[in-house]
Write an enzyme that holds these catalytic residues in place. Structure first.
Site, PDB file in Angstrom:
ATOM      1  N   GLU A   1       4.614  -4.935  12.014  1.00 42.82           N
ATOM      2  CA  GLU A   1       3.709  -3.794  11.832  1.00 42.82           C
ATOM      3  C   GLU A   1       2.504  -4.314  11.072  1.00 42.82           C
ATOM      4  O   GLU A   1       2.554  -4.479   9.853  1.00 42.82           O
ATOM      5  CB  GLU A   1       4.418  -2.672  11.043  1.00 42.82           C
ATOM      6  CG  GLU A   1       5.665  -2.124  11.716  1.00 42.82           C
ATOM      7  CD  GLU A   1       5.352  -1.276  12.955  1.00 42.82           C
ATOM      8  OE1 GLU A   1       4.195  -0.835  13.119  1.00 42.82           O
ATOM      9  OE2 GLU A   1       6.271  -1.067  13.763  1.00 42.82           O
TER      10      GLU A   1
ATOM     11  N   GLY B   1       2.792  -5.776   7.140  1.00 43.45           N
ATOM     12  CA  GLY B   1       1.829  -6.482   6.293  1.00 43.45           C
ATOM     13  C   GLY B   1       0.665  -6.994   7.102  1.00 43.45           C
ATOM     14  O   GLY B   1       0.348  -6.472   8.182  1.00 43.45           O
ATOM     15  N   SER B   2       0.052  -8.048   6.580  1.00 38.96           N
ATOM     16  CA  SER B   2      -1.179  -8.544   7.202  1.00 38.96           C
ATOM     17  C   SER B   2      -0.889  -9.399   8.443  1.00 38.96           C
ATOM     18  O   SER B   2       0.227  -9.910   8.621  1.00 38.96           O
ATOM     19  CB  SER B   2      -1.937  -9.394   6.182  1.00 38.96           C
ATOM     20  OG  SER B   2      -1.146 -10.500   5.830  1.00 38.96           O
TER      21      SER B   2
ATOM     22  N   CYS C   1      -3.014   1.279   6.535  1.00 40.76           N
ATOM     23  CA  CYS C   1      -3.190   0.467   7.742  1.00 40.76           C
ATOM     24  C   CYS C   1      -3.867   1.246   8.853  1.00 40.76           C
ATOM     25  O   CYS C   1      -4.577   0.673   9.671  1.00 40.76           O
ATOM     26  CB  CYS C   1      -1.848  -0.048   8.219  1.00 40.76           C
ATOM     27  SG  CYS C   1      -0.658   1.265   8.494  1.00 40.76           S
TER      28      CYS C   1
ATOM     29  N   GLU D   1     -10.653  -6.511   8.183  1.00 42.22           N
ATOM     30  CA  GLU D   1     -10.114  -5.181   7.878  1.00 42.22           C
ATOM     31  C   GLU D   1     -10.542  -4.826   6.457  1.00 42.22           C
ATOM     32  O   GLU D   1     -10.364  -5.637   5.540  1.00 42.22           O
ATOM     33  CB  GLU D   1      -8.578  -5.246   7.976  1.00 42.22           C
ATOM     34  CG  GLU D   1      -7.902  -3.944   7.644  1.00 42.22           C
ATOM     35  CD  GLU D   1      -6.369  -4.070   7.683  1.00 42.22           C
ATOM     36  OE1 GLU D   1      -5.838  -5.194   7.767  1.00 42.22           O
ATOM     37  OE2 GLU D   1      -5.706  -3.022   7.603  1.00 42.22           O
TER      38      GLU D   1
ATOM     39  N   ASN E   1       0.799  -1.240   0.000  1.00 42.70           N
ATOM     40  CA  ASN E   1       0.000   0.000   0.000  1.00 42.70           C
ATOM     41  C   ASN E   1       0.826   1.282   0.000  1.00 42.70           C
ATOM     42  O   ASN E   1       0.432   2.270  -0.613  1.00 42.70           O
ATOM     43  CB  ASN E   1      -1.019  -0.020   1.149  1.00 42.70           C
ATOM     44  CG  ASN E   1      -0.382  -0.143   2.503  1.00 42.70           C
ATOM     45  OD1 ASN E   1       0.727  -0.663   2.647  1.00 42.70           O
ATOM     46  ND2 ASN E   1      -1.066   0.316   3.519  1.00 42.70           N
TER      47      ASN E   1
HETATM   48  P1  NAD Z   1       0.694  -9.107   3.024  1.00 44.90           P
HETATM   49  O1  NAD Z   1       0.854  -9.591   4.415  1.00 44.90           O
HETATM   50  O2  NAD Z   1      -0.158  -9.872   2.105  1.00 44.90           O
HETATM   51  O3  NAD Z   1       2.125  -8.984   2.301  1.00 44.90           O
HETATM   52  C1  NAD Z   1       3.218  -8.339   2.909  1.00 44.90           C
HETATM   53  C2  NAD Z   1       4.508  -8.966   2.444  1.00 44.90           C
HETATM   54  O4  NAD Z   1       4.519 -10.337   2.825  1.00 44.90           O
HETATM   55  C3  NAD Z   1       4.722  -8.939   0.932  1.00 44.90           C
HETATM   56  O5  NAD Z   1       6.044  -8.539   0.655  1.00 44.90           O
HETATM   57  C4  NAD Z   1       4.517 -10.371   0.480  1.00 44.90           C
HETATM   58  O6  NAD Z   1       5.403 -10.737  -0.537  1.00 44.90           O
HETATM   59  C5  NAD Z   1       4.866 -11.167   1.729  1.00 44.90           C
HETATM   60  N1  NAD Z   1       4.078 -12.390   1.799  1.00 44.90           N
HETATM   61  C6  NAD Z   1       2.804 -12.602   1.367  1.00 44.90           C
HETATM   62  N2  NAD Z   1       2.417 -13.871   1.617  1.00 44.90           N
HETATM   63  C7  NAD Z   1       3.471 -14.490   2.198  1.00 44.90           C
HETATM   64  C8  NAD Z   1       3.706 -15.808   2.673  1.00 44.90           C
HETATM   65  N3  NAD Z   1       2.769 -16.751   2.599  1.00 44.90           N
HETATM   66  N4  NAD Z   1       4.906 -16.085   3.209  1.00 44.90           N
HETATM   67  C9  NAD Z   1       5.858 -15.145   3.305  1.00 44.90           C
HETATM   68  N5  NAD Z   1       5.696 -13.884   2.841  1.00 44.90           N
HETATM   69  C10 NAD Z   1       4.527 -13.553   2.308  1.00 44.90           C
HETATM   70  O7  NAD Z   1       0.198  -7.596   3.174  1.00 44.90           O
HETATM   71  P2  NAD Z   1      -0.303  -6.594   2.050  1.00 44.90           P
HETATM   72  O8  NAD Z   1      -1.579  -7.126   1.499  1.00 44.90           O
HETATM   73  O9  NAD Z   1       0.811  -6.260   1.127  1.00 44.90           O
HETATM   74  O10 NAD Z   1      -0.590  -5.291   2.935  1.00 44.90           O
HETATM   75  C11 NAD Z   1      -1.801  -5.063   3.579  1.00 44.90           C
HETATM   76  C12 NAD Z   1      -1.732  -5.365   5.064  1.00 44.90           C
HETATM   77  O11 NAD Z   1      -0.624  -4.734   5.651  1.00 44.90           O
HETATM   78  C13 NAD Z   1      -2.944  -4.829   5.809  1.00 44.90           C
HETATM   79  O12 NAD Z   1      -3.353  -5.756   6.780  1.00 44.90           O
HETATM   80  C14 NAD Z   1      -2.418  -3.561   6.464  1.00 44.90           C
HETATM   81  O13 NAD Z   1      -3.131  -3.151   7.598  1.00 44.90           O
HETATM   82  C15 NAD Z   1      -1.018  -3.957   6.774  1.00 44.90           C
HETATM   83  N6  NAD Z   1      -0.166  -2.789   6.892  1.00 44.90           N
HETATM   84  C16 NAD Z   1       0.308  -2.428   8.132  1.00 44.90           C
HETATM   85  C17 NAD Z   1       1.078  -1.281   8.259  1.00 44.90           C
HETATM   86  C18 NAD Z   1       1.600  -0.828   9.589  1.00 44.90           C
HETATM   87  O14 NAD Z   1       2.470   0.046   9.600  1.00 44.90           O
HETATM   88  N7  NAD Z   1       1.144  -1.363  10.693  1.00 44.90           N
HETATM   89  C19 NAD Z   1       1.379  -0.523   7.133  1.00 44.90           C
HETATM   90  C20 NAD Z   1       0.889  -0.931   5.904  1.00 44.90           C
HETATM   91  C21 NAD Z   1       0.125  -2.073   5.782  1.00 44.90           C
END
Ligand code: NAD
Length: 450
Positions: free
Chosen positions: A207, A185-186, A241, A327, A112
């Site tokens: 995060e 990430g998630s 997020c 979310e 994002n």
């Molecule tokens: P995601 O968790 O799908 O992906 C994040 C990263 O993890 C990517 O680089 C991806 O390649 C990797 N990934 C995905 N699946 C994986 C797996 N099975 N094994 C290992 N690595 C894997 O997140 P997203 O969809 O890119 O981002 C959205 C989420 O991130 C939302 O939940 C949002 O709230 C959160 N987010 C949090 C913050 C914060 O600062 N707290 C900031 C931005 C986004």
């Protein structure tokens, strides 16, 4: 990957990354590279997420530039060995804390804010004297490409490297032994990262996200609340997020609030050209399935081909609606109506701890109550999002929304080991701590340690 990490370990062990001069030079190199690549980064953020130049600069490029400027100003002071007080019973002793770099850092980013959310932790890793490997999101392919070019033309791979690919690549990287993993990430992938890190007992910063509430009470300035909530919700088409995920509004101001939301949307968000797009079709479909058309009071215009969903207000929502089950992470704003603030507090407390909470009120008692009764990562009173952009505030989640804090000095601390030590003179060596332990010694220690 293994080879790169081995080289990074050797590079770190050579001690070259540790001096103040080296760190400052690398931060300057990074800053020049960001300035050089600024036009491409702006373009790729537009291609990947349709970010306007204002959003691209304020929330990604300018954001990290100002972090570097701040750290350049303070780094020398932060790196000083800190002297702390020593208890009286530790005679002839001085006590210190030294910030030493952890070593090799892995940074995994989401889609994002695909530039800022890998560069901001990278700045912290450099400032603390570490090497780093970055794994950006594979969803934002154009930004990924420019990140690769920028990193590879700026740094030697034994110092800073970048790996690209889908989750299988991340899975492979996670098998390696790092000194710290910084993941954004998630929640679901956060668990995968945490589990992988546990194999090597690697410390992690997670995060994560979740459902962040906003509360609008009967004393709020409704016009201002509507404007600031819409800003926080619809920046990056709701893919933030810390966007307010849903709104609890007091029943006495509900109609006025809805009408202010609608008017603000007409006045400020009618130009769909400068509105963000959903990252991919999977997320477009996911969001589409969350909308109950019978409850939509504004928006819900869509164009699947270019992944556009207009700012959408969904009213009279309850926790039974699908939109409240996960979310949202998109331009859909559910409104829940409340009568009793205590019920709202209990409802939020019954859910997972949110990453952010926003309160709109002019009532000091309400501020106190919400902030002392509900646990959340961070937030704002009468605003949204702004706690994120103050580098003097620690940023991070709590419980389900994450662990560990960063930004500004906190980024320096998170990638450092706070090595504590004492230094003692040798001229005097009082016998108190040495055996044999007479009754007099026991009674003396009881008088000192109480
Ligand atoms: P995601 O968790 O799908 O992906 C994040 C990263 O993890 C990517 O680089 C991806 O390649 C990797 N990934 C995905 N699946 C994986 C797996 N099975 N094994 C290992 N690595 C894997 O997140 P997203 O969809 O890119 O981002 C959205 C989420 O991130 C939302 O939940 C949002 O709230 C959160 N987010 C949090 C913050 C914060 O600062 N707290 C900031 C931005 C986004």
């Amino acid at each position: 990957m293994k080879n790169t990490l081995q080289k990074q370990k050797a590079y770190f062990d050579s001690n070259i990354t540790k001096s103040y001069e080296f760190r400052i030079l690398q931060l300057k190199k990074l800053k020049s590279a960001i300035l050089k690549f600024e036009p491409q980064i702006t373009q790729t953020l537009y291609k990947d997420l349709h970010k306007s130049s204002f959003e691209a600069y304020s929330s990604e490029i300018g954001f990290v530039l100002s972090t570097i400027t701040m750290i350049e100003k303070h780094l020398r002071k932060w790196m000083h060995v800190r002297k702390v007080r020593t208890p009286i019973y530790e005679l002839f002793t001085k006590s210190y804390v030294m910030f030493e770099p952890l070593g090799n850092i892995l940074i995994i980013g989401p889609y994002n804010y695909p530039f800022q959310l890998v560069i901001e932790p990278l700045i912290g890793a450099i400032a603390s004297g570490n090497t780093a490997i970055i794994k950006p999101s594979e969803y934002t392919v154009e930004t990924e490409k420019v990140l690769v070019e920028m990193i590879q033309t700026t740094f030697d791979p034994e110092y800073i490297s970048i790996f690209t690919g889908d989750h299988t690549v991340t899975g492979e990287v996670l098998k390696l032994k790092f000194d710290h993993i910084f993941f954004t990430g998630s929640h679901h992938v956060g668990q995968i990262v945490y589990e992988a890190a546990s194999k090597h007992l690697t410390p992690v910063t997670l995060e994560l996200g979740g459902k962040s509430p906003a509360i609008v009470d009967e004393t709020a300035n409704i016009k201002v609340a509507a404007r600031r909530i819409l800003f926080g919700k619809f920046i990056n088409a709701g893919q933030s997020c810390i966007a307010p995920d849903y709104i609890y509004v007091h029943e006495s101001v509900h109609d006025e609030f809805i009408s202010e939301l609608k008017q603000t949307l007409i006045d400020r968000y009618s130009d769909h050209q400068s509105f963000g797009r959903i990252v991919n079709n999977r997320h477009f479909q996911r969001l589409n399935n969350l909308i109950d058309v019978n409850k939509v009071v504004y928006g819900n215009e869509k164009n699947e081909e270019n992944l556009f969903i207009s700012p959408t207000i969904v009213d009279q929502v309850t926790w039974n609606d699908p939109i409240m089950k996960e979310e949202i992470f998109g331009p859909l704003l559910p409104i829940l109506v409340y009568k009793d603030l205590d019920e709202v507090i209990q409802m939020i407390k019954d859910k997972e701890k949110p990453l952010a909470l926003y309160l709109f009120t002019s009532h000091k008692e309400v501020e106190k109550k919400i902030f002392s009764h509900i646990s959340f990562g961070g937030g704002a009173i009468n605003d949204t999002m702004m706690h994120f952009s103050n580098p003097n505030l620690p940023f991070g989640g709590v419980g389900h929304s994450g662990m560990g804090i960063y930004h500004g000095k906190y980024s320096f601390e998170i990638f450092s080991n706070q090595k504590s030590y004492v230094k003692k003179g040798t001229r005097f060596d009082p016998p108190l701590t040495y055996p044999p332990y007479s009754k007099a010694k026991v009674s003396l220690i009881k008088r000192v340690l109480k």
